[in-house]
Every structure is written in C-alpha cells, then in structure tokens.
Motif scaffolding. Structure first.
Motif, PDB file in Angstrom:
ATOM      1  N   LEU A  25       0.692  -1.187   0.075  1.00  0.00           N
ATOM      2  CA  LEU A  25      -0.175  -0.139   0.127  1.00  0.00           C
ATOM      3  C   LEU A  25       0.713   1.188   0.015  1.00  0.00           C
ATOM      4  CD1 LEU A  25      -2.563  -1.055   2.474  1.00  0.00           C
ATOM      5  CD2 LEU A  25      -2.701  -1.042   0.055  1.00  0.00           C
ATOM      6  N   TRP A  26       2.160   1.135   0.301  1.00  0.00           N
ATOM      7  CA  TRP A  26       2.958   2.257   0.473  1.00  0.00           C
ATOM      8  C   TRP A  26       2.461   3.339   1.498  1.00  0.00           C
ATOM      9  CZ3 TRP A  26       8.076   2.240  -0.433  1.00  0.00           C
ATOM     10  CH2 TRP A  26       8.443   1.168  -1.255  1.00  0.00           C
ATOM     11  N   LEU A  27       1.923   2.911   2.570  1.00  0.00           N
ATOM     12  CA  LEU A  27       1.704   3.771   3.749  1.00  0.00           C
ATOM     13  C   LEU A  27       2.563   3.769   4.837  1.00  0.00           C
ATOM     14  CD1 LEU A  27      -2.290   3.089   3.860  1.00  0.00           C
ATOM     15  CD2 LEU A  27      -1.015   5.078   2.561  1.00  0.00           C
ATOM     16  N   CYS A  28       2.739   4.680   5.595  1.00  0.00           N
ATOM     17  CA  CYS A  28       3.629   4.623   7.017  1.00  0.00           C
ATOM     18  C   CYS A  28       3.026   3.512   7.903  1.00  0.00           C
ATOM     19  CB  CYS A  28       3.960   5.610   7.842  1.00  0.00           C
ATOM     20  SG  CYS A  28       4.940   5.819   8.865  1.00  0.00           S
ATOM     21  N   ARG A  29       3.689   2.463   8.319  1.00  0.00           N
ATOM     22  CA  ARG A  29       3.438   1.640   9.254  1.00  0.00           C
ATOM     23  C   ARG A  29       2.998   2.135  10.578  1.00  0.00           C
ATOM     24  NH1 ARG A  29       4.367  -3.954   8.317  1.00  0.00           N
ATOM     25  NH2 ARG A  29       5.218  -4.252   6.461  1.00  0.00           N
ATOM     26  N   ALA A  30       3.558   3.360  11.023  1.00  0.00           N
ATOM     27  CA  ALA A  30       3.472   4.008  12.351  1.00  0.00           C
ATOM     28  C   ALA A  30       2.334   5.038  12.276  1.00  0.00           C
ATOM     29  CB  ALA A  30       4.752   4.803  12.715  1.00  0.00           C
ATOM     30  N   PRO A  34       0.844   8.690   3.840  1.00  0.00           N
ATOM     31  CA  PRO A  34       1.402   8.081   2.331  1.00  0.00           C
ATOM     32  C   PRO A  34       2.781   7.998   2.839  1.00  0.00           C
ATOM     33  CG  PRO A  34      -0.292   9.530   1.701  1.00  0.00           C
ATOM     34  CD  PRO A  34      -0.326   9.596   3.107  1.00  0.00           C
ATOM     35  N   TRP A  35       3.503   7.034   2.489  1.00  0.00           N
ATOM     36  CA  TRP A  35       5.044   6.853   2.732  1.00  0.00           C
ATOM     37  C   TRP A  35       5.927   7.502   1.560  1.00  0.00           C
ATOM     38  CZ3 TRP A  35       9.615   5.423   1.287  1.00  0.00           C
ATOM     39  CH2 TRP A  35      10.780   5.266   2.117  1.00  0.00           C
ATOM     40  N   PRO A  36       6.855   8.321   1.588  1.00  0.00           N
ATOM     41  CA  PRO A  36       7.415   8.646   3.052  1.00  0.00           C
ATOM     42  C   PRO A  36       6.626   9.793   3.678  1.00  0.00           C
ATOM     43  CG  PRO A  36       8.811   9.622   1.389  1.00  0.00           C
ATOM     44  CD  PRO A  36       7.613   8.708   0.611  1.00  0.00           C
ATOM     45  N   CYS A  37       6.452   9.667   4.928  1.00  0.00           N
ATOM     46  CA  CYS A  37       5.486  10.446   5.760  1.00  0.00           C
ATOM     47  C   CYS A  37       6.479  11.475   6.039  1.00  0.00           C
ATOM     48  CB  CYS A  37       4.779   9.804   6.902  1.00  0.00           C
ATOM     49  SG  CYS A  37       6.116   9.191   8.078  1.00  0.00           S
ATOM     50  N   GLY A  38       6.232  12.785   6.883  1.00  0.00           N
ATOM     51  CA  GLY A  38       6.873  13.795   7.492  1.00  0.00           C
ATOM     52  C   GLY A  38       8.090  13.119   7.954  1.00  0.00           C
ATOM     53  N   ARG A  39       7.760  12.545   9.106  1.00  0.00           N
ATOM     54  CA  ARG A  39       8.733  11.848  10.121  1.00  0.00           C
ATOM     55  C   ARG A  39       9.928  11.093   9.360  1.00  0.00           C
ATOM     56  NH1 ARG A  39       6.822  10.510  15.983  1.00  0.00           N
ATOM     57  NH2 ARG A  39       7.741  12.413  16.653  1.00  0.00           N
ATOM     58  N   ALA A  40       9.513  10.160   8.366  1.00  0.00           N
ATOM     59  CA  ALA A  40      10.423   9.502   7.760  1.00  0.00           C
ATOM     60  C   ALA A  40      11.335  10.183   6.776  1.00  0.00           C
ATOM     61  CB  ALA A  40       9.603   8.307   6.599  1.00  0.00           C
ATOM     62  N   LYS A  41      10.732  11.301   6.216  1.00  0.00           N
ATOM     63  CA  LYS A  41      11.556  12.238   5.254  1.00  0.00           C
ATOM     64  C   LYS A  41      12.618  13.134   6.388  1.00  0.00           C
ATOM     65  CE  LYS A  41       7.574  13.666   2.501  1.00  0.00           C
ATOM     66  NZ  LYS A  41       6.792  14.469   1.824  1.00  0.00           N
ATOM     67  N   LEU A  42      12.189  13.419   7.608  1.00  0.00           N
ATOM     68  CA  LEU A  42      13.030  14.118   8.300  1.00  0.00           C
ATOM     69  C   LEU A  42      14.451  12.995   8.745  1.00  0.00           C
ATOM     70  CD1 LEU A  42      10.814  16.039  10.775  1.00  0.00           C
ATOM     71  CD2 LEU A  42      12.452  17.100   9.060  1.00  0.00           C
ATOM     72  N   ALA A  43      13.871  11.935   9.028  1.00  0.00           N
ATOM     73  CA  ALA A  43      14.732  10.701   9.452  1.00  0.00           C
ATOM     74  C   ALA A  43      15.796  10.528   8.227  1.00  0.00           C
ATOM     75  CB  ALA A  43      14.217   9.613   9.828  1.00  0.00           C
ATOM     76  N   LEU A  44      15.122  10.423   6.914  1.00  0.00           N
ATOM     77  CA  LEU A  44      15.794  10.237   5.789  1.00  0.00           C
ATOM     78  C   LEU A  44      17.179  11.489   5.561  1.00  0.00           C
ATOM     79  CD1 LEU A  44      13.304   8.625   3.627  1.00  0.00           C
ATOM     80  CD2 LEU A  44      15.220   7.181   4.364  1.00  0.00           C
TER      81      LEU A  44
END
Length: 100
Positions: A25-30, A34-44
């Motif tokens: 689905l490409w959604l954030c598990r947390a 939609p992935w990459p979500c805001g927190r994933a972007k910051l971490a990346l």
C-alpha cells in the motif's frame, strides 16, 4: 527487490525504524500517512546528510517498487505517476531549494 526478494525499503539500515512503508500500500506503518511521511522524510534527510545522491537513488528505487506494487493492487486506479514522482522525489528537491 534484491536477489532475496527483499525490497530496498526493507533492507536500508538508514530508514527510520518506526516510520517504514507498509507494502504494497505504501503507507507508513506508524502513522498511516502516504510513505514517506513527514517523520520518515526528516529521518531520511538526517541519515543521508551529506550524501544527497544516495538518498535520491534510494528513493528512486522505492518509487519504482511503489509503482509496481500499486499497479498490481489495482491497475485501473494506480493514479497519476507524476503524483508518485513528487511524493518520492519531489520533496528532496523542494527541501534543497529552501535551504539555499
């Protein structure tokens, strides 16, 4: 996918551990965004700091996998590939232009 049938998103050690994509689905598990979500972007951005080319290569691989996964789920509603391109690769370009 690599030779073991594992996607790039599943093997990248720089990916934030809690904000990972739920495939196909490409959604954030947390957070369900939609992935990459805001927190994933910051971490990346933090993880790939100083190595922009590798970040873009990683996200390009994820984009390719997302297009394949979403098309397999529902070929008639995969959506506009431009939206997926912006979702995966547009934000790093916007982030860089804001920093200048």
């Amino acid at each position: 996918m690599n030779g073991d049938g594992v996607s790039a998103a599943e093997v990248d050690p720089k990916l934030p551990s809690e904000h990972v994509p739920l495939r196909p689905l490409w959604l954030c598990r947390a957070c369900g965004q939609p992935w990459p979500c805001g927190r994933a972007k910051l971490a990346l951005l933090t993880s790939y700091q100083g190595n922009r080319v590798n970040l873009l290569l990683y996200l390009s691989g994820c984009l390719h996998e997302a297009i394949d996964d979403l098309h397999r789920l529902n070929p008639s509603t995969t959506g506009d590939v431009r939206n997926l391109f912006d979702r995966f690769l547009g934000w790093p370009a916007r982030h860089r232009s804001r920093r200048r």
